[in-house]
Motif scaffolding. Sequence first.
Motif, short mmCIF file in Angstrom:
data_model
loop_
_atom_site.label_atom_id
_atom_site.label_comp_id
_atom_site.label_asym_id
_atom_site.label_seq_id
_atom_site.Cartn_x
_atom_site.Cartn_y
_atom_site.Cartn_z
N PHE A 1 0.80 -1.22 0.00
CA PHE A 1 0.00 0.00 0.00
C PHE A 1 0.84 1.28 0.00
O PHE A 1 0.35 2.32 -0.44
N SER A 2 2.07 1.21 0.50
CA SER A 2 2.88 2.41 0.57
C SER A 2 3.88 2.52 -0.57
O SER A 2 4.03 3.59 -1.16
N LEU B 1 1.62 0.96 -4.33
CA LEU B 1 0.44 1.76 -4.69
C LEU B 1 0.57 3.22 -4.28
O LEU B 1 -0.16 4.06 -4.81
N ALA B 2 1.44 3.50 -3.31
CA ALA B 2 1.65 4.88 -2.82
C ALA B 2 0.35 5.51 -2.33
O ALA B 2 0.10 6.70 -2.54
N TRP B 3 -0.49 4.72 -1.66
CA TRP B 3 -1.75 5.21 -1.14
C TRP B 3 -1.61 5.77 0.27
O TRP B 3 -2.28 6.76 0.62
N LEU B 4 -0.78 5.13 1.09
CA LEU B 4 -0.70 5.47 2.51
C LEU B 4 0.76 5.65 2.92
O LEU B 4 1.65 5.03 2.33
N GLN C 1 -4.46 9.08 7.82
CA GLN C 1 -3.84 8.11 6.92
C GLN C 1 -2.68 7.37 7.59
O GLN C 1 -2.45 6.20 7.30
#
Length: 320
Positions: A169-170, A173-176, A185
């Motif tokens: 995710f980090s 995807l670089a979401w969080l 977040q």
Amino acid sequence: RRSRTSQEPPLLIYIGRRLIQLVPVLLLVSVIVFFTMHLLPGDPTELMLAGAEGGMVTPERIDELKEIMGLNDPLPVQYWRFISGAVRGDLGTSIRFRTPVTELVVDRMPYTVRLALVGMAVAIVLGVTLGTLAAIFRGGWIDTVAMALSFVGASMPIFWLGLLLILFFSIRLAWLPTSGTSGWQALVLPGFTLGFVSSAIISRLTRSSLLELMREDFVRTARSKGLGSWGVLVRHVAKNAMIPVITIFGLQFGGMLAGTVITEVVFSRPGLGRLVVNAILWKDYPLIQGTILFLSVLYMMVNLVVDVAYAWLDPRIRYA
């Protein structure tokens, strides 16, 4: 410790008794923490100075610190000084920060509490939902998937789950964010990491409690009166099934407050768990003692609140 009699002592008396019972437990914890530090290999003052100042430590500096901290006194005198100060809220002074340990604990506690609350919310929602679905659809594919997820949660190490979430995710995807404390977040990944493991225990207990109650006579009576499965579950089964489950809520929440060490280290959060780890690395003797004692008190108080909450769920339970 509870009797189902008609004579019920007031709640405050019960709480007072429980608080008195905590005193010997706290004394035992303080003795273990204090004397464990003195059993560490090497000179404690030299270890603390090396961790706090680095480099070579002179004998003069060691003697000076021993005199300041009272380490030349006999161990019983040192322990009495430690425990009498702790009763007054004085947990000593950190060697690394040159700051009272109480201030450091109070400063870091909100980060740990927020993380534990988010983790507990994840554990309750995920655990109760999976456990309820598994009980309703017992033997079906939903039951199999729910129990498989609980097995994974109970088996997967927290640090490994945290690293996997960061990777996906980090990084990919670089979401969080991977670390930090700014915004909600920053709580998503560590909160889910902390809560997913606890949800496995909650889901299994929820499932077993519901299945056990569904075989009781009052459930068959309610169904014979025409009440549907969901009505029986909501009106008759759920509240009774939550009595053992709420015990796990309290134990897991207390464990989260006292055991966020791995999660806070993986996600670089400035909470009490990370403070303990750093104190050990720095050989900060007073900081280790004070933080562990504080976390022990916090854990026991959470368990006391859980015991008192029993009466709200089941009025038949009497305090004695």
